[in-house]
Design an enzyme around this catalytic site. Structure first.
Site, PDB file in Angstrom:
ATOM      1  N   THR A 128       0.845  -1.194   0.000  1.00  0.00           N
ATOM      2  CA  THR A 128       0.000   0.000   0.000  1.00  0.00           C
ATOM      3  C   THR A 128       0.880   1.244   0.000  1.00  0.00           C
ATOM      4  OG1 THR A 128      -1.689  -1.182   1.260  1.00  0.00           O
ATOM      5  CG2 THR A 128      -1.863   1.212   1.214  1.00  0.00           C
ATOM      6  N   SER A 169     -12.632  -1.677   4.780  1.00  0.00           N
ATOM      7  CA  SER A 169     -11.276  -1.236   4.455  1.00  0.00           C
ATOM      8  C   SER A 169     -10.647  -0.547   5.652  1.00  0.00           C
ATOM      9  CB  SER A 169     -11.302  -0.286   3.258  1.00  0.00           C
ATOM     10  OG  SER A 169     -10.012   0.242   3.018  1.00  0.00           O
ATOM     11  N   GLY A 186      -0.053   0.332   5.503  1.00  0.00           N
ATOM     12  CA  GLY A 186       0.313  -0.461   6.665  1.00  0.00           C
ATOM     13  C   GLY A 186      -0.763  -1.388   7.177  1.00  0.00           C
TER      14      GLY A 186
END
Length: 224
Positions: free
Chosen positions: A49, A103, A125
């Protein structure tokens, strides 16, 4: 210990103490090495990410988090990119049109009373994103810290199903006592990219823009 000690051959009579001690030390070293490798692998698995924050001369701000999920996402390659693996975030039987999966990403903008941008932050993270971004924003807004001070400060990470609380090194000793008094079980962790990589900026009252990239991961602040 999830990593069982390596079996040792029986020691000869008269040297059991010496051989057992050496074997214990070797087994402990091997176990610690495997544990470090597992932690590094877990951190790498959560590093798919990226986040950036951008502000231009007209004070238009973007806080953007992009993620493919697990390594190589879904494994489906289309138009030059791998599609993400967020389909696995749906509960069983809930995949359907116009539904969104859960999410943990948290790209954030903070505006003042006149709707002018004052702060922006976000991170990569995995499960560490939301606590990391929250702590950085708390330090900038509540404590008045500049972005760099807030981003590089030690963080803590709560557990969803237990009282365990991971802490990076750097907290004062009274913090541990206070956490225990509230029923938490502090667990020390080495500061690594596992604790998320926050990028943040702040617009000061005089209009000066200050940006910072998390030293736990790659990244940098750039001006114009």
């Amino acid at each position: 210990d999830p990593y069982p000690a390596t079996p040792r051959p029986p020691a000869a009579a008269g040297s059991a103490g010496t051989r057992d001690g050496a074997g214990d030390a070797a087994a402990a070293a091997a176990s610690a090495s495997r544990r470090r490798d597992a932690e590094a692998a877990a951190a790498q698995a959560g590093s798919q990410t990226s986040h950036f924050v951008v502000i231009d001369r007209e004070r238009n701000v973007v806080s953007l988090t992009s993620s493919v999920g697990v390594l190589f996402g879904s494994g489906v390659y289309a138009e030059g990119i791998f599609l993400n693996s967020s389909g696995n975030l749906f509960a069983r039987g809930e995949r359907a049109p116009r539904r969104r999966p859960g999410s943990g990403i948290a790209p954030t903008l903070v505006l003042d009373a006149r709707q002018r941008p004052r702060y922006a932050a976000g991170a990569g993270g995995a499960a560490y994103i939301v606590p990391a971004v929250s702590q950085v924003l708390l330090r900038m807004i509540g404590l008045g810290q500049d972005p760099w001070t807030a981003v590089q400060a030690p963080r803590l990470q709560p557990a969803a199903a237990s009282r365990a609380l991971e802490l990076e090194q750097g907290f004062a000793l009274p913090v541990y006592g206070a956490l225990r008094a509230h029923g938490y079980l502090p667990v020390n962790r080495v500061s690594t990219l596992q604790f998320a990589g926050v990028h943040a900026l702040a617009v000061r009252e005089d209009g000066t823009i200050v940006g910072a990239a998390d030293p736990r991961r790659d990244g940098a602040g750039e001006g114009y």
